[in-house]
Design a protein around this motif. Structure first.
Motif, mmCIF file in Angstrom:
data_model
loop_
_atom_site.group_PDB
_atom_site.id
_atom_site.type_symbol
_atom_site.label_atom_id
_atom_site.label_comp_id
_atom_site.label_asym_id
_atom_site.label_seq_id
_atom_site.Cartn_x
_atom_site.Cartn_y
_atom_site.Cartn_z
ATOM 1 N N THR A 45 0.823 -1.203 0.000
ATOM 2 C CA THR A 45 0.000 0.000 0.000
ATOM 3 C C THR A 45 0.861 1.258 0.000
ATOM 4 O OG1 THR A 45 -1.718 -1.247 1.138
ATOM 5 C CG2 THR A 45 -1.969 1.139 1.102
ATOM 6 N N LEU A 48 1.966 1.684 -3.554
ATOM 7 C CA LEU A 48 0.878 2.220 -4.372
ATOM 8 C C LEU A 48 0.686 3.715 -4.104
ATOM 9 C CD1 LEU A 48 -1.460 1.832 -6.357
ATOM 10 C CD2 LEU A 48 -2.889 1.172 -4.394
ATOM 11 N N ALA A 49 0.703 4.105 -2.844
ATOM 12 C CA ALA A 49 0.553 5.526 -2.501
ATOM 13 C C ALA A 49 1.690 6.351 -3.092
ATOM 14 C CB ALA A 49 0.491 5.695 -0.983
ATOM 15 N N ASN A 50 2.907 5.820 -3.039
ATOM 16 C CA ASN A 50 4.049 6.531 -3.617
ATOM 17 C C ASN A 50 3.924 6.667 -5.127
ATOM 18 O OD1 ASN A 50 5.299 6.959 -1.156
ATOM 19 N ND2 ASN A 50 6.470 5.053 -1.269
ATOM 20 N N GLU A 51 3.292 5.681 -5.750
ATOM 21 C CA GLU A 51 3.080 5.725 -7.195
ATOM 22 C C GLU A 51 1.988 6.727 -7.571
ATOM 23 O OE1 GLU A 51 1.112 2.634 -10.319
ATOM 24 O OE2 GLU A 51 2.700 1.827 -9.019
ATOM 25 N N LEU A 52 0.927 6.791 -6.760
ATOM 26 C CA LEU A 52 -0.226 7.632 -7.088
ATOM 27 C C LEU A 52 -0.096 9.088 -6.642
ATOM 28 C CD1 LEU A 52 -3.141 5.181 -6.155
ATOM 29 C CD2 LEU A 52 -2.308 5.764 -8.454
ATOM 30 N N TYR A 53 0.637 9.315 -5.566
ATOM 31 C CA TYR A 53 0.671 10.648 -4.954
ATOM 32 C C TYR A 53 2.102 11.117 -4.763
ATOM 33 C CZ TYR A 53 -4.052 9.105 -4.022
ATOM 34 O OH TYR A 53 -5.326 8.606 -4.175
ATOM 35 N N GLU A 82 -10.339 9.459 -2.801
ATOM 36 C CA GLU A 82 -9.640 8.175 -2.960
ATOM 37 C C GLU A 82 -8.493 8.040 -1.959
ATOM 38 O OE1 GLU A 82 -8.563 7.627 -7.047
ATOM 39 O OE2 GLU A 82 -10.640 7.799 -7.720
ATOM 40 N N LEU A 83 -7.759 9.124 -1.747
ATOM 41 C CA LEU A 83 -6.659 9.096 -0.784
ATOM 42 C C LEU A 83 -7.193 8.903 0.636
ATOM 43 C CD1 LEU A 83 -3.700 9.372 0.014
ATOM 44 C CD2 LEU A 83 -3.970 11.862 -0.141
ATOM 45 N N MET A 86 -8.186 5.314 1.059
ATOM 46 C CA MET A 86 -6.990 4.491 1.253
ATOM 47 C C MET A 86 -6.472 4.630 2.684
ATOM 48 S SD MET A 86 -3.250 4.818 -0.614
ATOM 49 C CE MET A 86 -3.674 4.021 -2.154
#
Length: 162
Positions: A45, A48-53, A82-83, A86
């Protein structure tokens, strides 16, 4: 008016800072307190967060600088649905490990040092410099009560002292 949300520890750490939700979750991992399943979830997770934000420090390296921006902390924009969704999974992880956290909401997070579509980093207001009321005129209890009562002797106060 934009509202901002922050999830943080209920108590300050030994440095007097109030760690946010991600720091708390990563602290559990660093302490070796997570099961293999929770550790795997956290790594995936976080990735994924580093990829999206964006990591604010990759865009504005000094946004958390302790000298220039003392106490700077991150806030989610309430529109970042969405953030925030998460992040609820991180909060559940903290709950399972009985790590206390609080949700803060404000329309004025402080002096912004970084902003993107989902978050801001802001230096909190200090009470002396940002107190919103002038200390210029006395207020009596009659005025506060709409002139329905009489102020007892010595009960005059200054706006901003309450």
């Amino acid at each position: 008016m934009m509202e901002f949300i922050r999830y943080q520890s209920v108590v300050p750490n030994r440095h007097g800072n109030w760690p946010g939700v991600f720091a708390l979750a990563n602290g559990l991992a660093a302490d070796g307190a997570l099961s293999a399943q929770d550790f795997g979830w956290l790594r995936a997770t976080n990735a994924l967060a580093n990829e999206l934000y964006a990591d604010p420090t990759t865009v504005e390296p000094e946004c958390y600088d302790r000298d220039k921006n003392p106490g700077a902390r991150s806030w989610f924009k309430s529109s970042a649905k969405e953030l925030i969704t998460m992040t609820r999974q991180y909060l559940k992880l903290l709950d399972r490990h009985e790590i206390g956290w609080v949700e803060l909401r404000t329309t004025a997070p402080g002096r912004v040092t970084y902003e993107d579509a989902v978050q801001v980093v802001a230096v909190p207001h200090t009470h002396a410099a940002h107190w919103p009321f002038a200390r210029t005129r006395p207020i009596t209890h009659e005025a506060a009560a709409g002139d329905r009562t009489q102020t007892p002797p010595g009960r005059e106060e200054w706006i901003g002292d309450n």
